[in-house]
Design a protein around this motif. Structure first.
Motif, PDB file in Angstrom:
ATOM      1  N   THR A 275      -8.643   7.017  -0.539  1.00  0.00           N
ATOM      2  CA  THR A 275      -7.457   7.666   0.679  1.00  0.00           C
ATOM      3  C   THR A 275      -6.712   8.525   0.243  1.00  0.00           C
ATOM      4  O   THR A 275      -6.365   8.935  -1.160  1.00  0.00           O
ATOM      5  CB  THR A 275      -6.752   6.390   0.961  1.00  0.00           C
ATOM      6  OG1 THR A 275      -5.926   5.870  -0.505  1.00  0.00           O
ATOM      7  CG2 THR A 275      -7.781   5.040   1.512  1.00  0.00           C
TER       8      THR A 275
ATOM      9  N   TRP B 211      -4.248   0.028 -11.833  1.00  0.00           N
ATOM     10  CA  TRP B 211      -5.183   0.294 -10.748  1.00  0.00           C
ATOM     11  C   TRP B 211      -6.546  -0.286 -10.531  1.00  0.00           C
ATOM     12  O   TRP B 211      -7.144  -0.496  -9.616  1.00  0.00           O
ATOM     13  CB  TRP B 211      -5.495   2.051 -10.787  1.00  0.00           C
ATOM     14  CG  TRP B 211      -4.160   2.787 -10.852  1.00  0.00           C
ATOM     15  CD1 TRP B 211      -3.583   3.327 -11.809  1.00  0.00           C
ATOM     16  CD2 TRP B 211      -3.463   2.996  -9.800  1.00  0.00           C
ATOM     17  NE1 TRP B 211      -2.728   4.170 -11.451  1.00  0.00           N
ATOM     18  CE2 TRP B 211      -2.420   3.870  -9.948  1.00  0.00           C
ATOM     19  CE3 TRP B 211      -3.649   2.593  -8.257  1.00  0.00           C
ATOM     20  CZ2 TRP B 211      -1.346   4.273  -9.242  1.00  0.00           C
ATOM     21  CZ3 TRP B 211      -2.619   3.022  -7.271  1.00  0.00           C
ATOM     22  CH2 TRP B 211      -1.434   3.957  -7.952  1.00  0.00           C
ATOM     23  N   GLU B 212      -7.126  -0.712 -11.547  1.00  0.00           N
ATOM     24  CA  GLU B 212      -8.501  -1.496 -11.639  1.00  0.00           C
ATOM     25  C   GLU B 212      -8.091  -2.828 -10.597  1.00  0.00           C
ATOM     26  O   GLU B 212      -8.937  -3.269  -9.996  1.00  0.00           O
ATOM     27  CB  GLU B 212      -9.049  -1.801 -12.784  1.00  0.00           C
ATOM     28  CG  GLU B 212      -9.471  -0.601 -13.583  1.00  0.00           C
ATOM     29  CD  GLU B 212     -10.277  -0.871 -15.142  1.00  0.00           C
ATOM     30  OE1 GLU B 212     -10.213  -2.002 -15.328  1.00  0.00           O
ATOM     31  OE2 GLU B 212     -10.758   0.079 -15.588  1.00  0.00           O
TER      32      GLU B 212
ATOM     33  N   GLN C  85       0.900  -1.058   0.086  1.00  0.00           N
ATOM     34  CA  GLN C  85       0.038  -0.021  -0.026  1.00  0.00           C
ATOM     35  C   GLN C  85       0.787   1.259  -0.030  1.00  0.00           C
ATOM     36  O   GLN C  85       0.547   2.336  -0.729  1.00  0.00           O
ATOM     37  CB  GLN C  85      -1.146   0.115   1.008  1.00  0.00           C
ATOM     38  CG  GLN C  85      -1.959  -1.030   1.045  1.00  0.00           C
ATOM     39  CD  GLN C  85      -2.934  -1.459   2.315  1.00  0.00           C
ATOM     40  OE1 GLN C  85      -2.338  -0.878   3.390  1.00  0.00           O
ATOM     41  NE2 GLN C  85      -3.824  -1.989   1.973  1.00  0.00           N
TER      42      GLN C  85
ATOM     43  N   TYR D 243       0.017  -6.714 -10.669  1.00  0.00           N
ATOM     44  CA  TYR D 243      -0.464  -5.282 -10.084  1.00  0.00           C
ATOM     45  C   TYR D 243       0.240  -4.054 -10.628  1.00  0.00           C
ATOM     46  O   TYR D 243      -0.298  -2.949 -11.013  1.00  0.00           O
ATOM     47  CB  TYR D 243      -0.615  -5.214  -8.476  1.00  0.00           C
ATOM     48  CG  TYR D 243      -1.361  -6.123  -8.042  1.00  0.00           C
ATOM     49  CD1 TYR D 243      -2.876  -5.884  -8.061  1.00  0.00           C
ATOM     50  CD2 TYR D 243      -0.839  -7.174  -7.157  1.00  0.00           C
ATOM     51  CE1 TYR D 243      -3.545  -6.960  -7.487  1.00  0.00           C
ATOM     52  CE2 TYR D 243      -1.607  -8.171  -6.772  1.00  0.00           C
ATOM     53  CZ  TYR D 243      -3.116  -7.905  -6.854  1.00  0.00           C
ATOM     54  OH  TYR D 243      -3.897  -9.032  -6.304  1.00  0.00           O
TER      55      TYR D 243
ATOM     56  N   ILE E 191      -7.510  -1.999  -7.159  1.00  0.00           N
ATOM     57  CA  ILE E 191      -8.793  -1.764  -6.376  1.00  0.00           C
ATOM     58  C   ILE E 191      -9.638  -2.889  -6.121  1.00  0.00           C
ATOM     59  O   ILE E 191     -10.241  -3.055  -5.056  1.00  0.00           O
ATOM     60  CB  ILE E 191      -9.568  -0.414  -7.184  1.00  0.00           C
ATOM     61  CG1 ILE E 191      -8.786   0.656  -7.083  1.00  0.00           C
ATOM     62  CG2 ILE E 191     -10.909  -0.577  -6.620  1.00  0.00           C
ATOM     63  CD1 ILE E 191      -9.369   1.861  -8.039  1.00  0.00           C
ATOM     64  N   ARG E 192      -9.889  -3.632  -7.038  1.00  0.00           N
ATOM     65  CA  ARG E 192     -10.705  -4.831  -6.980  1.00  0.00           C
ATOM     66  C   ARG E 192     -10.250  -5.757  -5.910  1.00  0.00           C
ATOM     67  O   ARG E 192     -11.092  -6.486  -5.500  1.00  0.00           O
ATOM     68  CB  ARG E 192     -10.867  -5.532  -8.382  1.00  0.00           C
ATOM     69  CG  ARG E 192     -11.546  -6.665  -8.450  1.00  0.00           C
ATOM     70  CD  ARG E 192     -11.886  -7.565 -10.024  1.00  0.00           C
ATOM     71  NE  ARG E 192     -10.360  -7.833 -10.414  1.00  0.00           N
ATOM     72  CZ  ARG E 192      -9.513  -7.336 -11.511  1.00  0.00           C
ATOM     73  NH1 ARG E 192     -10.088  -6.277 -11.790  1.00  0.00           N
ATOM     74  NH2 ARG E 192      -8.434  -7.840 -11.878  1.00  0.00           N
ATOM     75  N   ASP E 193      -8.789  -5.887  -5.919  1.00  0.00           N
ATOM     76  CA  ASP E 193      -8.402  -7.032  -4.793  1.00  0.00           C
ATOM     77  C   ASP E 193      -8.024  -6.346  -3.604  1.00  0.00           C
ATOM     78  O   ASP E 193      -7.368  -6.712  -2.723  1.00  0.00           O
ATOM     79  CB  ASP E 193      -7.043  -7.459  -5.370  1.00  0.00           C
ATOM     80  CG  ASP E 193      -7.180  -8.441  -6.662  1.00  0.00           C
ATOM     81  OD1 ASP E 193      -8.571  -8.786  -6.870  1.00  0.00           O
ATOM     82  OD2 ASP E 193      -6.264  -8.807  -7.198  1.00  0.00           O
ATOM     83  N   ASN E 194      -8.635  -4.963  -3.285  1.00  0.00           N
ATOM     84  CA  ASN E 194      -8.618  -4.287  -2.146  1.00  0.00           C
ATOM     85  C   ASN E 194      -7.274  -3.986  -1.558  1.00  0.00           C
ATOM     86  O   ASN E 194      -7.005  -3.621  -0.428  1.00  0.00           O
ATOM     87  CB  ASN E 194      -9.335  -5.242  -0.790  1.00  0.00           C
ATOM     88  CG  ASN E 194     -10.582  -5.310  -1.132  1.00  0.00           C
ATOM     89  OD1 ASN E 194     -11.375  -4.413  -1.445  1.00  0.00           O
ATOM     90  ND2 ASN E 194     -11.250  -6.459  -0.896  1.00  0.00           N
ATOM     91  N   LEU E 195      -6.086  -3.769  -2.525  1.00  0.00           N
ATOM     92  CA  LEU E 195      -4.704  -3.243  -2.282  1.00  0.00           C
ATOM     93  C   LEU E 195      -4.854  -1.657  -2.195  1.00  0.00           C
ATOM     94  O   LEU E 195      -3.849  -1.147  -1.618  1.00  0.00           O
ATOM     95  CB  LEU E 195      -3.915  -3.932  -3.150  1.00  0.00           C
ATOM     96  CG  LEU E 195      -3.434  -5.314  -3.142  1.00  0.00           C
ATOM     97  CD1 LEU E 195      -2.589  -5.685  -4.032  1.00  0.00           C
ATOM     98  CD2 LEU E 195      -3.330  -5.627  -1.950  1.00  0.00           C
ATOM     99  N   TRP E 196      -5.810  -1.232  -2.792  1.00  0.00           N
ATOM    100  CA  TRP E 196      -5.838   0.353  -2.982  1.00  0.00           C
ATOM    101  C   TRP E 196      -7.242   0.922  -2.921  1.00  0.00           C
ATOM    102  O   TRP E 196      -8.106   0.366  -3.642  1.00  0.00           O
ATOM    103  CB  TRP E 196      -4.967   0.539  -4.403  1.00  0.00           C
ATOM    104  CG  TRP E 196      -5.190   2.055  -4.648  1.00  0.00           C
ATOM    105  CD1 TRP E 196      -5.823   2.814  -5.653  1.00  0.00           C
ATOM    106  CD2 TRP E 196      -4.502   3.217  -4.204  1.00  0.00           C
ATOM    107  NE1 TRP E 196      -5.594   4.179  -5.482  1.00  0.00           N
ATOM    108  CE2 TRP E 196      -4.585   4.521  -4.375  1.00  0.00           C
ATOM    109  CE3 TRP E 196      -3.447   2.967  -2.715  1.00  0.00           C
ATOM    110  CZ2 TRP E 196      -4.101   5.496  -4.061  1.00  0.00           C
ATOM    111  CZ3 TRP E 196      -2.773   4.247  -2.210  1.00  0.00           C
ATOM    112  CH2 TRP E 196      -3.177   5.377  -3.206  1.00  0.00           C
ATOM    113  N   ASP E 197      -7.205   2.113  -2.243  1.00  0.00           N
ATOM    114  CA  ASP E 197      -8.582   2.486  -2.259  1.00  0.00           C
ATOM    115  C   ASP E 197      -8.441   4.071  -2.716  1.00  0.00           C
ATOM    116  O   ASP E 197      -7.487   5.006  -1.991  1.00  0.00           O
ATOM    117  CB  ASP E 197      -9.046   2.844  -0.702  1.00  0.00           C
ATOM    118  CG  ASP E 197     -10.383   3.542  -0.357  1.00  0.00           C
ATOM    119  OD1 ASP E 197     -10.884   3.989  -1.612  1.00  0.00           O
ATOM    120  OD2 ASP E 197     -10.709   3.614   0.572  1.00  0.00           O
TER     121      ASP E 197
END
Length: 263
Positions: free
Chosen positions: A263, A250-251, A179, A229, A254-260
């Protein structure tokens, strides 16, 4: 690696859960985790994991909560327990040991007056707790499970315990580093100046800014690339110089909850 839990520490199928009480040095947890790994404690997750194996109705959090960083943690702590014990020492010659002394007194009193407790759970890395751990285990035949922050955890305390675990787990360390790397690349991309980081530029920058070991950042970035990624692309920059730069999917992140993205 953490010492495996002894068989008698967890509830067998169909058997009642062992009765447990937990004593948490929150200053150790917060500051050791923050200073070494730039991570925050997750007392809610920790307590829920314990409750899978123990009848845990008493969790006590100790520390000097007059400190701003500690005070900000109270909301999170009170999701778990209202037993927050203030250990601020009003002496001009403040010593962190004051928290340890208060915890030690509470542990001994609980051992004496609460005979029905099967398991004592301590969250501290301090060698001051070697004696009480040995007393509980060897004199009272209690199981003692000790948690501590990795690299701030006394080896003699580990040896004295029935079982021990280090926090954070390796997976959590890598996730946090993932992250931080994505945060750095997102920041660079937002500048819109045409600059994109290379592998080593990202490693050096993330490690230096967050005071992390470069080997950890290197390994984390390599894993992000292996898992798809991040990719490396040859780009031509000024004076026809070619560089292999980092491109994030980025998609997928985001899909795998590594990036919001919020934030």
């Amino acid at each position: 690696m953490s010492k495996p839990l002894a068989v008698d520490l967890s509830a067998r199928a169909g058997a009642p859960k062992p009765k447990a009480v937990a004593f948490v040095d929150y200053e150790h947890w917060l500051f050791s985790l923050q200073n070494q790994y730039h991570m925050k404690p997750d007392p809610f997750r920790w307590a829920n994991n314990l409750k899978d194996n123990y009848e845990l109705n008493d969790i006590r959090f100790y520390g000097d909560f007059s400190q701003e960083a500690m005070s900000r943690e109270l909301t999170r702590i009170r999701q778990v327990s209202n037993q927050v014990i203030e250990t601020k020492n009003s002496s001009e010659n403040y010593r962190k040991d004051f928290t340890d002394f208060i915890m030690l007194d509470a542990i001994y009193q609980t051992a004496i007056f609460s005979k029905d407790i099967d398991v004592f759970i301590l969250f501290t890395g301090d060698g001051h707790f070697n004696s009480v751990t040995s007393f509980l285990k060897n004199n009272l035949q209690k199981s003692v499970l000790v948690y501590g922050v990795k690299n701030s955890f006394s080896n003699t305390l580990k040896a004295a315990s029935s079982s021990w675990f280090e926090i954070p787990a390796d997976n959590d360390i890598f996730l946090n580093c993932y992250q931080l790397i994505l945060q750095y690349i997102a920041y660079i991309d937002s500048k819109s100046n045409g600059f994109r980081p290379t592998f080593w530029n990202a490693v050096h920058s993330v490690a230096e800014y967050n005071q992390l070991d470069e080997n950890l950042v290197n390994a984390s970035l390599s894993q992000l690339i292996e898992q798809g990624y991040i990719s490396e692309k040859i780009e031509t920059i000024r004076f026809q110089k070619q560089l292999k730069v980092l491109i994030v999917d980025w998609e997928k992140a985001i899909r795998d909850n590594l990036w919001d993205p919020n934030t």
